[in-house]
Design an enzyme around this catalytic site. Structure first.
Site, short mmCIF file in Angstrom:
data_model
loop_
_atom_site.label_atom_id
_atom_site.label_comp_id
_atom_site.label_asym_id
_atom_site.label_seq_id
_atom_site.Cartn_x
_atom_site.Cartn_y
_atom_site.Cartn_z
N CYS A 20 1.02 0.48 -15.12
CA CYS A 20 1.31 1.36 -16.25
C CYS A 20 2.78 1.73 -16.18
O CYS A 20 3.62 0.84 -16.17
CB CYS A 20 0.40 2.57 -16.27
SG CYS A 20 0.50 3.61 -14.79
N ARG B 13 -2.03 5.91 -14.24
CA ARG B 13 -3.01 5.47 -15.24
C ARG B 13 -3.63 4.14 -14.81
O ARG B 13 -4.82 3.88 -15.05
CB ARG B 13 -2.34 5.33 -16.61
CG ARG B 13 -2.05 6.65 -17.29
CD ARG B 13 -1.31 6.46 -18.60
NE ARG B 13 0.09 6.11 -18.42
CZ ARG B 13 0.95 5.87 -19.40
NH1 ARG B 13 0.53 5.89 -20.66
NH2 ARG B 13 2.22 5.61 -19.15
#
Lengths: 282, 104
Positions: free
Chosen positions: A233, A238
């Site tokens: 990410c 994430r």
């Protein structure tokens, strides 16, 4: 791997608030969240101040990890239940970290801090320091962590899964949209990466979707799970969420998180970058 | 400038941010158009409906996003209520202010 061994419900947490073998750990970048209130008995880990080396851009090492967990009163045999804000991004990052250092029983609170708040469950202000332990770690298990050279050689060869939002993938945004769009690195994505935002794996309330839904999500997007997969990410939290989905919920064993992610890749000299909504070519 | 991805309550302040380069969407969430609602979750979806970002509201019910120019949907989640959606157009160099009222 069963879902119950890695993911617990808010009801489960309430039933284990006084269980001495269960340690609740809140993980936020924003430490003010824990100071404001937290689940009763929870201790805090700060993903940056506690889990990053203060000088180099890297993890704390095994010895530092052992010292940190010992000081926070977390034992090697404890069941660690992680939760946090941002839909458990940093809790998932910490989960990946605990796994890297060999913690035997670590789980996520499904929905994290958000579902706890939306269901108006009890939050307290007072802290509950735990007596120090002698924590013993193993590893690091680098079979779940990808580095930049490996990512470059994976272009067109392995599954690269970019879990940022579509606008970040395309290069229209340089950061998540709750942050100012002022970054030094270039916009875009690693060529051949498929864009499957982390959020597609979660419901609005932050809980994970069903295993069947999740398998369909990645299959429909063209991810062949029999092939090695690297998720990334912007800074690796994430993608830790997506790593958790693939490796822990779906039991796919050949998945790595590239924690250098776009802040590293997008700053490298001479590497290929694709812009726009298409994956691009190797 | 924060290095990480965390969303502090209310979002990152405008202080020191060059607004001419930003497409800001911000606003206030209230309960029944009256009381500012802290601790609601405001989610930003792009024109195709895809989730892009989320912040919890601050003590004054405030939230802020740094979006790209275009059409966005702001979805607000709060305890004991159904999600409330608002459509907003973001433009570079412009701060789009909206008010979101959650039913009692």
């Amino acid at each position: 791997m069963s879902r119950e061994s890695v993911l617990v419900s808010a009801d489960w947490v309430e039933q284990h608030l006084d269980d001495p073998a269960v340690v609740l750990v809140e993980v936020d970048e924003d430490t003010a969240a824990y100071d404001k209130n937290h689940i009763r008995g929870a201790v805090r880990l700060d993903w940056k101040a506690d889990l990053q080396d203060p000088v180099r851009r890297d993890f704390i090492d095994r010895g530092q990890f052992e010292a940190l967990l010992s000081a926070r009163g977390i034992g090697s045999d404890d069941t660690v239940v992680l939760y946090g804000g941002n839909n458990n991004w940093f809790a998932a990052y910490a989960y990946w970290y605990f796994t890297l250092y060999g913690h035997r029983d670590v789980r996520l609170l499904d929905g994290g801090r958000k579902i706890w708040e939306l269901e108006s469950r009890e939050l307290v202000v007072e802290t509950s320091p735990r007596p120090a332990t002698q924590y013993t770690a193993s590893g690091p298990d680098l079979s779940i962590r990808a580095f930049r050279d490996e990512v470059i050689t994976a272009i067109g060869v392995k599954n690269l899964v970019d879990v940022r939002s579509p606008d970040e993938f395309a290069g229209r945004l340089l950061a998540p949209a709750h942050l100012p769009q002022e970054q030094s690195q270039r916009g875009g994505h690693i060529p051949t990466a498929l864009n499957i935002p982390w959020s597609k794996a979660a419901n609005d309330d932050g809980t994970f979707r069903s295993d069947d839904d999740l398998r369909t999500l990645y299959a429909d997007a063209g991810v062949v799970l029999a092939t090695d997969t690297i998720a990334y990410c912007r800074i690796g939290e994430r993608s830790a969420h997506t790593w958790f989905v693939l490796h822990e919920l779906l039991g796919v064993q050949n998945v790595k998180n590239y924690d250098g992610s776009w802040t590293e890749y997008g700053s490298l000299v001479g590497v290929p970058i694709a812009v726009g909504d298409e994956p691009g070519v190797a | 400038m924060t290095e990480g991805c965390a969303a502090p309550p209310g979002g990152v302040p405008l202080d020191g941010v060059d607004l001419s380069t930003q497409s800001v969407i911000q606003g206030v969430v209230t309960r029944a158009g009256d009381h500012p609602l802290a601790g609601a979750y405001v989610r930003l979806h792009d024109a195709s409906g895809e989730f892009t970002a989320e912040v919890p509201t601050d003590e004054d019910g405030g939230f802020r996003f740094y979006a790209a120019p275009g059409r966005w949907t702001v979805r607000t989640l709060a305890p004991r209520t159904a999600p409330v959606d608002r459509v907003v157009i973001a433009q570079r160099g412009v701060v789009a202010d909206i008010e979101v009222s959650i039913p009692v």
